[in-house]
Design a protein around this motif. Structure first.
Motif, PDB file in Angstrom:
ATOM      1  N   TRP A  21      -5.008   3.692  -5.392  1.00 44.73           N
ATOM      2  CA  TRP A  21      -4.345   2.640  -6.857  1.00 44.73           C
ATOM      3  C   TRP A  21      -4.148   3.628  -7.939  1.00 44.73           C
ATOM      4  O   TRP A  21      -2.776   2.923  -8.402  1.00 44.73           O
ATOM      5  CB  TRP A  21      -4.892   1.362  -6.391  1.00 44.73           C
ATOM      6  CG  TRP A  21      -4.535   0.441  -7.426  1.00 44.73           C
ATOM      7  CD1 TRP A  21      -4.906   0.105  -8.367  1.00 44.73           C
ATOM      8  CD2 TRP A  21      -2.668  -0.299  -6.875  1.00 44.73           C
ATOM      9  NE1 TRP A  21      -3.852  -1.098  -9.002  1.00 44.73           N
ATOM     10  CE2 TRP A  21      -2.821  -0.782  -8.022  1.00 44.73           C
ATOM     11  CE3 TRP A  21      -2.558  -0.077  -6.012  1.00 44.73           C
ATOM     12  CZ2 TRP A  21      -1.566  -1.848  -8.368  1.00 44.73           C
ATOM     13  CZ3 TRP A  21      -1.041  -0.821  -5.730  1.00 44.73           C
ATOM     14  CH2 TRP A  21      -0.942  -1.588  -7.349  1.00 44.73           C
ATOM     15  N   GLN A  22      -4.610   3.823  -8.719  1.00 45.83           N
ATOM     16  CA  GLN A  22      -4.054   4.892  -9.812  1.00 45.83           C
ATOM     17  C   GLN A  22      -2.988   5.308  -9.605  1.00 45.83           C
ATOM     18  O   GLN A  22      -2.102   5.029 -11.027  1.00 45.83           O
ATOM     19  CB  GLN A  22      -5.568   5.473 -10.154  1.00 45.83           C
ATOM     20  CG  GLN A  22      -5.540   6.160 -12.221  1.00 45.83           C
ATOM     21  CD  GLN A  22      -5.521   4.797 -12.736  1.00 45.83           C
ATOM     22  OE1 GLN A  22      -6.293   3.614 -11.962  1.00 45.83           O
ATOM     23  NE2 GLN A  22      -6.385   5.447 -13.577  1.00 45.83           N
ATOM     24  N   GLU A  23      -2.844   5.829  -9.076  1.00 41.66           N
ATOM     25  CA  GLU A  23      -1.446   6.434  -8.826  1.00 41.66           C
ATOM     26  C   GLU A  23      -0.325   6.021  -8.710  1.00 41.66           C
ATOM     27  O   GLU A  23       1.116   5.769  -8.549  1.00 41.66           O
ATOM     28  CB  GLU A  23      -1.159   7.883  -7.900  1.00 41.66           C
ATOM     29  CG  GLU A  23      -2.144   8.843  -8.305  1.00 41.66           C
ATOM     30  CD  GLU A  23      -2.460  10.258  -7.069  1.00 41.66           C
ATOM     31  OE1 GLU A  23      -2.433  10.989  -6.269  1.00 41.66           O
ATOM     32  OE2 GLU A  23      -3.069   9.797  -5.999  1.00 41.66           O
ATOM     33  N   GLN A  25       0.424   2.560 -10.252  1.00 38.85           N
ATOM     34  CA  GLN A  25       0.219   1.680 -10.447  1.00 38.85           C
ATOM     35  C   GLN A  25       1.752   1.889 -11.385  1.00 38.85           C
ATOM     36  O   GLN A  25       2.285   0.685 -11.724  1.00 38.85           O
ATOM     37  CB  GLN A  25      -0.975   1.729 -11.948  1.00 38.85           C
ATOM     38  CG  GLN A  25      -1.619   1.062 -11.056  1.00 38.85           C
ATOM     39  CD  GLN A  25      -3.551   0.965 -12.400  1.00 38.85           C
ATOM     40  OE1 GLN A  25      -3.407   0.943 -13.511  1.00 38.85           O
ATOM     41  NE2 GLN A  25      -5.002   1.429 -12.095  1.00 38.85           N
ATOM     42  N   PRO A  26       2.223   2.989 -11.592  1.00 36.55           N
ATOM     43  CA  PRO A  26       3.671   2.861 -12.477  1.00 36.55           C
ATOM     44  C   PRO A  26       4.806   2.183 -11.448  1.00 36.55           C
ATOM     45  O   PRO A  26       5.496   1.587 -11.749  1.00 36.55           O
ATOM     46  CB  PRO A  26       3.502   4.819 -12.777  1.00 36.55           C
ATOM     47  CG  PRO A  26       2.537   5.253 -12.263  1.00 36.55           C
ATOM     48  CD  PRO A  26       2.173   4.423 -11.770  1.00 36.55           C
ATOM     49  N   PHE A  27       4.520   2.758 -10.001  1.00 32.52           N
ATOM     50  CA  PHE A  27       5.959   2.018  -9.094  1.00 32.52           C
ATOM     51  C   PHE A  27       5.235  -0.153  -9.367  1.00 32.52           C
ATOM     52  O   PHE A  27       6.576  -0.342  -8.918  1.00 32.52           O
ATOM     53  CB  PHE A  27       5.016   2.611  -7.846  1.00 32.52           C
ATOM     54  CG  PHE A  27       5.519   3.952  -8.453  1.00 32.52           C
ATOM     55  CD1 PHE A  27       6.915   4.691  -7.900  1.00 32.52           C
ATOM     56  CD2 PHE A  27       4.313   4.959  -8.120  1.00 32.52           C
ATOM     57  CE1 PHE A  27       7.349   5.814  -7.465  1.00 32.52           C
ATOM     58  CE2 PHE A  27       4.963   6.111  -7.928  1.00 32.52           C
ATOM     59  CZ  PHE A  27       5.807   6.854  -7.723  1.00 32.52           C
ATOM     60  N   ALA A  29       4.349  -1.346 -11.885  1.00 38.64           N
ATOM     61  CA  ALA A  29       5.212  -1.364 -13.130  1.00 38.64           C
ATOM     62  C   ALA A  29       6.135  -2.141 -12.669  1.00 38.64           C
ATOM     63  O   ALA A  29       6.859  -2.990 -13.124  1.00 38.64           O
ATOM     64  CB  ALA A  29       4.168  -0.962 -14.441  1.00 38.64           C
ATOM     65  N   ARG A  30       6.795  -1.302 -11.806  1.00 38.33           N
ATOM     66  CA  ARG A  30       8.533  -1.384 -11.147  1.00 38.33           C
ATOM     67  C   ARG A  30       9.012  -2.261 -11.267  1.00 38.33           C
ATOM     68  O   ARG A  30      10.326  -2.608 -10.051  1.00 38.33           O
ATOM     69  CB  ARG A  30       9.066   0.119 -11.407  1.00 38.33           C
ATOM     70  CG  ARG A  30       9.368   0.831 -12.613  1.00 38.33           C
ATOM     71  CD  ARG A  30       9.841   2.755 -12.108  1.00 38.33           C
ATOM     72  NE  ARG A  30       8.583   2.968 -12.020  1.00 38.33           N
ATOM     73  CZ  ARG A  30       8.516   4.450 -11.658  1.00 38.33           C
ATOM     74  NH1 ARG A  30       9.469   4.723 -11.378  1.00 38.33           N
ATOM     75  NH2 ARG A  30       7.084   5.296 -11.338  1.00 38.33           N
TER      76      ARG A  30
END
Length: 100
Positions: A21-23, A25-27, A29-30
């Protein structure tokens, strides 16, 4: 009788990977994450999205078999940190929790 595998299905299967999930998170956020419920075939869903099969995708969305990742699900995934699988079908990243 032929049991030929859809070449796109095979390609996407080869591009599917475990991810945290950490990896993701940027997706999130978008707004680019699609959740595929456990029990669904992640690659079948990805194939339908890639082939722009609007009627099938709409059916799955309507029946909550797939959905955009909402904040409540994101919080749950952050708290539990389950094993996830993901495949990219731009602009989406489709994710699914895998049974341990």
């Amino acid at each position: 009788m032929t049991d030929a595998i859809n070449p796109l299905y095979a390609k996407l299967l080869g591009e599917t990977a475990a991810i945290t999930w950490q990896e993701l998170q940027p997706f999130f956020a978008r707004g680019a994450l699609l959740w595929v419920t456990p029990g669904m075939d992640l690659i079948e869903v990805a194939t339908a999205v890639a082939e722009d099969n609007g009627s099938q995708v709409a059916h799955w969305l309507q029946n909550a078999a797939i959905s955009k990742v909402e904040a409540s699900l994101a919080e749950d995934l952050l708290a539990r940190d389950p094993q996830l699988w993901a495949v990219v079908v731009a602009p989406w990243v489709l994710i699914q929790e895998r049974a341990a």
